[in-house]
Design a protein around this motif. Structure first.
Motif, PDB file in Angstrom:
ATOM      1  N   ASP A  69      61.630  15.791  21.475  1.00  0.00           N
ATOM      2  CA  ASP A  69      60.895  14.553  21.390  1.00  0.00           C
ATOM      3  C   ASP A  69      61.313  13.716  22.148  1.00  0.00           C
ATOM      4  N   ASN A  70      62.634  13.125  22.316  1.00  0.00           N
ATOM      5  CA  ASN A  70      63.168  12.257  23.272  1.00  0.00           C
ATOM      6  C   ASN A  70      62.568  12.349  24.777  1.00  0.00           C
ATOM      7  N   ALA A  71      62.799  13.612  25.074  1.00  0.00           N
ATOM      8  CA  ALA A  71      62.230  14.161  26.423  1.00  0.00           C
ATOM      9  C   ALA A  71      60.644  13.699  26.654  1.00  0.00           C
ATOM     10  N   LEU A  72      60.042  13.934  25.704  1.00  0.00           N
ATOM     11  CA  LEU A  72      58.699  13.652  26.040  1.00  0.00           C
ATOM     12  C   LEU A  72      58.205  12.261  25.997  1.00  0.00           C
ATOM     13  N   GLU A  73      59.005  11.514  25.261  1.00  0.00           N
ATOM     14  CA  GLU A  73      59.013   9.954  25.063  1.00  0.00           C
ATOM     15  C   GLU A  73      59.317   9.364  26.464  1.00  0.00           C
ATOM     16  N   LEU A  74      60.323   9.952  27.119  1.00  0.00           N
ATOM     17  CA  LEU A  74      60.909   9.263  28.436  1.00  0.00           C
ATOM     18  C   LEU A  74      60.239   9.768  29.692  1.00  0.00           C
TER      19      LEU A  74
ATOM     20  N   ASP B  26      53.831  10.485  31.558  1.00  0.00           N
ATOM     21  CA  ASP B  26      52.737  11.009  31.016  1.00  0.00           C
ATOM     22  C   ASP B  26      52.043  11.739  32.197  1.00  0.00           C
ATOM     23  N   ALA B  27      52.002  11.557  33.356  1.00  0.00           N
ATOM     24  CA  ALA B  27      51.280  12.212  34.440  1.00  0.00           C
ATOM     25  C   ALA B  27      51.934  13.293  34.955  1.00  0.00           C
ATOM     26  N   VAL B  28      53.347  13.470  34.537  1.00  0.00           N
ATOM     27  CA  VAL B  28      54.042  14.570  35.204  1.00  0.00           C
ATOM     28  C   VAL B  28      54.216  15.741  33.821  1.00  0.00           C
ATOM     29  N   GLU B  29      53.887  15.236  32.844  1.00  0.00           N
ATOM     30  CA  GLU B  29      53.889  16.168  31.505  1.00  0.00           C
ATOM     31  C   GLU B  29      53.227  17.331  31.704  1.00  0.00           C
ATOM     32  N   SER B  30      53.883  18.619  31.478  1.00  0.00           N
ATOM     33  CA  SER B  30      53.341  19.815  31.768  1.00  0.00           C
ATOM     34  C   SER B  30      52.125  20.088  30.516  1.00  0.00           C
ATOM     35  N   GLU B  31      51.419  21.005  30.982  1.00  0.00           N
ATOM     36  CA  GLU B  31      50.325  21.546  30.007  1.00  0.00           C
ATOM     37  C   GLU B  31      50.845  22.233  28.591  1.00  0.00           C
ATOM     38  N   GLN B  32      52.039  22.962  29.109  1.00  0.00           N
ATOM     39  CA  GLN B  32      52.627  23.525  27.750  1.00  0.00           C
ATOM     40  C   GLN B  32      53.364  22.436  26.853  1.00  0.00           C
ATOM     41  N   GLU B  33      53.801  21.278  27.395  1.00  0.00           N
ATOM     42  CA  GLU B  33      54.392  20.283  26.629  1.00  0.00           C
ATOM     43  C   GLU B  33      53.313  19.680  25.835  1.00  0.00           C
ATOM     44  N   GLU B  34      52.221  19.363  26.658  1.00  0.00           N
ATOM     45  CA  GLU B  34      51.000  18.942  25.760  1.00  0.00           C
ATOM     46  C   GLU B  34      50.531  19.657  24.627  1.00  0.00           C
TER      47      GLU B  34
ATOM     48  N   ILE C  73      52.402  21.935  22.931  1.00  0.00           N
ATOM     49  CA  ILE C  73      53.407  21.975  21.615  1.00  0.00           C
ATOM     50  C   ILE C  73      53.256  20.735  21.127  1.00  0.00           C
ATOM     51  N   GLU C  74      53.216  19.347  21.694  1.00  0.00           N
ATOM     52  CA  GLU C  74      53.034  18.024  21.081  1.00  0.00           C
ATOM     53  C   GLU C  74      51.820  17.963  20.172  1.00  0.00           C
TER      54      GLU C  74
ATOM     55  N   HIS D  20      54.616  16.373  14.256  1.00  0.00           N
ATOM     56  CA  HIS D  20      55.600  15.713  13.360  1.00  0.00           C
ATOM     57  C   HIS D  20      56.799  16.920  13.261  1.00  0.00           C
ATOM     58  N   LYS D  21      57.501  17.110  14.225  1.00  0.00           N
ATOM     59  CA  LYS D  21      58.709  18.201  14.292  1.00  0.00           C
ATOM     60  C   LYS D  21      59.522  17.627  13.149  1.00  0.00           C
TER      61      LYS D  21
END
Length: 95
Positions: A33-38, A41-49, A51-52, A57-58
């Motif tokens: 969760d912290n890694a996704l927040e930090l 957004d443009a670099v966020e991978s499709e897999q991370e999107e 999962i989120e 609410h993990k």
């Protein structure tokens, strides 16, 4: 000693292994969760999107699972006390 029982090293080891597993699971979700927040957004991978989107609410789920486990343990302990003090095993098992 608790409830007039003796717990062996195997019991203690089982509690330790379960506690370590729960801790690792919760910390991993917190780290993700912290890694996704930090992350940008443009670099966020499709897999991370994905999962989120699937698990938004993990941490809440982890907290509810821990609370459920604690309540289940309390329930089992109170059942043991009730059977020992106020009833018999035959009544509890329905034989």
């Amino acid at each position: 000693f608790a409830f007039g029982r003796r717990y062996t090293k195997v019991h203690t080891l089982g509690v330790l292994v379960c506690s370590i597993g729960i801790t690792i699971n919760a910390l991993q979700d917190y780290k993700e969760d912290n890694a996704l927040e930090l992350s940008d957004d443009a670099v966020e991978s499709e897999q991370e999107e994905l999962i989120e989107a699937d698990y938004p609410h993990k941490m809440l789920g982890d907290a509810l699972a821990i609370i459920g486990g604690i309540l289940f343990g309390i329930d089992n302990t109170l059942q043991e006390v009730a059977v020992r003090d106020w009833g018999s095993q035959l009544e509890y098992l329905g034989c």
